[in-house]
Enzyme design. Structure first.
Site, mmCIF file in Angstrom:
data_model
loop_
_atom_site.group_PDB
_atom_site.id
_atom_site.type_symbol
_atom_site.label_atom_id
_atom_site.label_comp_id
_atom_site.label_asym_id
_atom_site.label_seq_id
_atom_site.Cartn_x
_atom_site.Cartn_y
_atom_site.Cartn_z
ATOM 1 N N GLY A 214 7.024 2.192 -42.602
ATOM 2 C CA GLY A 214 7.644 1.205 -43.484
ATOM 3 C C GLY A 214 8.849 1.688 -44.247
ATOM 4 N N ASP A 256 1.244 10.887 -40.475
ATOM 5 C CA ASP A 256 1.592 10.680 -39.070
ATOM 6 C C ASP A 256 0.626 9.658 -38.494
ATOM 7 O OD1 ASP A 256 1.937 10.800 -36.349
ATOM 8 O OD2 ASP A 256 1.927 12.973 -36.216
ATOM 9 N N LYS A 270 5.690 -3.038 -37.502
ATOM 10 C CA LYS A 270 6.892 -3.871 -37.356
ATOM 11 C C LYS A 270 7.965 -3.069 -36.633
ATOM 12 C CE LYS A 270 10.068 -6.665 -40.180
ATOM 13 N NZ LYS A 270 11.324 -5.874 -40.210
ATOM 14 N N HIS A 274 7.659 -0.231 -29.635
ATOM 15 C CA HIS A 274 8.601 -0.194 -28.507
ATOM 16 C C HIS A 274 9.275 1.166 -28.349
ATOM 17 C CE1 HIS A 274 11.445 -1.827 -31.727
ATOM 18 N NE2 HIS A 274 12.040 -0.715 -31.348
#
Length: 510
Positions: A214, A256, A270, A274
């Site tokens: 974040g 981590d 968020k 990917h």
């Protein structure tokens, strides 16, 4: 004897001319990218904004402090960027000069302006069009030919010797590392207000949430502003957390996500997954699953990512595929289709998922852990049940007690019993669940007799009712009959959720 080459089909004149134009476009698209980079480096979007949102070519040349001799060349650059949708242009009725305006695309490139929901994408453009990324893409053919053991390094890592977004990237190029991280932060924070407006319900009722990776807490603070009761934790690497603002609103944890995720009711990923391979994503998702409670207690993982698919139209689909190429060239990650996501969730131990909303090229997904399930049955049945680490088996009699839970399911049970017995069973179920506001409900899967399903289904229902009459004290019931039973058992409302063939799924609420 060498095989004869197949005859090449010769295109028509019209096809040949179109092919030539398409070849130009595809071979020269990099000039559009470099033109966009040039506009960002010159601060053209910001300059047009400062000039009141509209500017002529002389206005731009003067405001950018460019030599007047370069004005015709600037016009040629602007013409390409107008054609590609970066800017808009129209003729001034007074001077006859072309006037340039901002489009939604160039507005997100305006830099140095403080405004709600504005996260300038200047550094995203500078990062992805940098010489380091371009060189990695330039060497793509050589990378494909190279025989490399798994895990396969990205073309970027193969060429430069370090991964992008790594502690070692600054050794390669300190400025590139800074720009890349600024671009990543701006890219990730863009659109959080849209998510809250379009998908705000996914956060309602949550008491705690962990935002993995974040960063400085921009997204977390937006969530807390919208939902003041929400306790937000940001998990990120120590080098990120040490720079995070201490505001008493967000709890920052250095760590981590491959090894531990702070416990909370929900975890948010968020634009994280990917960047990682399938194997790494399964590890990350497994840690997230350990951090949340069962589904009936609100446990879920909220994932905001691209779900690759052509259904959104050719422009969005192209954007998704280009983002996948960006991942392939610069990281070990990938953009995934819904089928790819589904497989990852199953491997990581999730039992269900839902695509909540499609927002542009991205989607909001909820992945759910297993339910805490209890099976109630007679002692003679339970003693034969297999040991299970998820299912709790309870020997008992549903006429006398039902184990407390958020929901009770009666699947093809009630049609064996008389109306009087059904009311007793339903009453015990009602005692076992909380109020409707807390998610309490009884899920019933049974036949609801009605002719509207057609003569074949209706005949099947009536024959099943005859089977019950001949062999049990029960019966198949129509909707009016079911409603009377629910009211007698003390329920206030019900809903036929779905008709599945001759049967229906019904929810009954206390």
């Amino acid at each position: 004897m060498a095989a004869q080459a197949p005859t090449l089909e010769v295109p028509t004149d019209a096809e040949l001319l179109q092919a030539q134009a398409d070849l130009w476009r595809h071979s020269l698209y990099y000039l559009t990218s470099m033109g966009l980079r040039c506009a960002v480096e010159l601060e053209i979007p910001t300059t047009i904004h400062k000039l009141g949102g509209v500017a002529s070519l002389p206005d731009l040349t003067s405001a950018l402090c460019l030599p007047p001799v370069k004005m015709p060349f600037l016009g040629r650059l602007m013409r390409v960027l107008v054609m590609s949708g970066v800017f808009a242009a129209d003729d001034s009725s007074e001077s006859g000069e072309e006037l340039y305006r901002l489009t939604p695309l160039s507005r997100v490139l305006v830099h140095g302006v403080v405004a709600d929901e504005h996260h300038s994408q200047k550094y995203f453009v500078l990062a992805v069009t940098s010489s380091h990324c371009a060189e990695a893409a330039f060497g793509l053919a050589d990378w494909f030919k190279k025989d490399t053991e798994a895990p396969v390094p990205s073309p970027f890592e193969d060429m430069h010797g370090v991964p992008v977004f790594d502690d070692r990237t600054a050794v390669l190029d300190k400025d590139f590392d800074a720009v890349s991280n600024q671009g990543l932060a701006a890219h990730d924070n863009l659109g959080i207000a849209t998510i809250l407006r379009e998908c705000g319900d996914i956060f309602k009722g949550l008491q705690s949430l962990t935002d993995c990776c974040g960063g400085d807490g921009t997204t977390a603070r937006a969530l807390v502003k919208a939902y003041p009761h929400l306790k937000c934790t940001v998990l990120d690497l120590p080098k990120v957390i040490v720079k995070a603002p201490v505001d008493g609103v967000i709890n920052y944890v250095a760590g981590d996500l491959f090894h531990t995720v702070p416990s909370s009711q929900a975890v948010m990923l968020k634009l994280v997954l990917h960047f990682w391979s399938d194997e790494d994503c399964v590890k990350i998702l497994a840690q997230c699953r350990k951090a949340i409670p069962p589904r009936e207690e609100g446990g879920k993982v909220i994932i905001i990512e691209i779900v690759v698919g052509p259904s959104l139209g050719p422009i969005m689909f192209e954007a998704q595929l280009l983002m996948d190429m960006l991942m392939m060239v610069n990281t070990r990650g990938v953009q995934r289709s819904e089928n790819d996501w589904s497989k990852l969730f199953v491997k990581a131990g999730f039992t269900d998922y839902k695509i909540v909303k499609k927002l542009g090229a991205r989607c909001v997904i909820e992945a759910y852990p297993h339910l805490k399930c209890t099976v109630l049955d007679l002692p003679k049945v339970i003693e034969k049940a297999p040991a299970h680490d998820v299912i709790d088996f309870v020997a008992g009699d549903l006429f006398h007690t039902v184990p407390p839970s958020q929901a009770v399911m009666l699947k093809l049970v009630l049609h064996f019993w008389s109306d009087e017995d059904c009311v007793k069973i339903l009453s015990q179920c009602r005692k076992a669940i909380p109020s409707r506001e807390e998610g309490g409900k009884v899920i019933i899967i049974e036949i609801v007799v009605e002719p509207s399903l057609g003569p074949i289904m209706f005949e099947a229902q009536l024959l099943f009712d005859m089977l019950m009459m001949v062999n049990t004290r029960g019966g198949q019931r129509d909707e009016k009959h079911w409603r009377e039973l629910f009211m007698q058992a003390g329920f206030t409302e019900y809903k036929i959720v779905k008709k599945l063939g001759a049967r229906s799924v019904i929810e009954v609420y206390p």
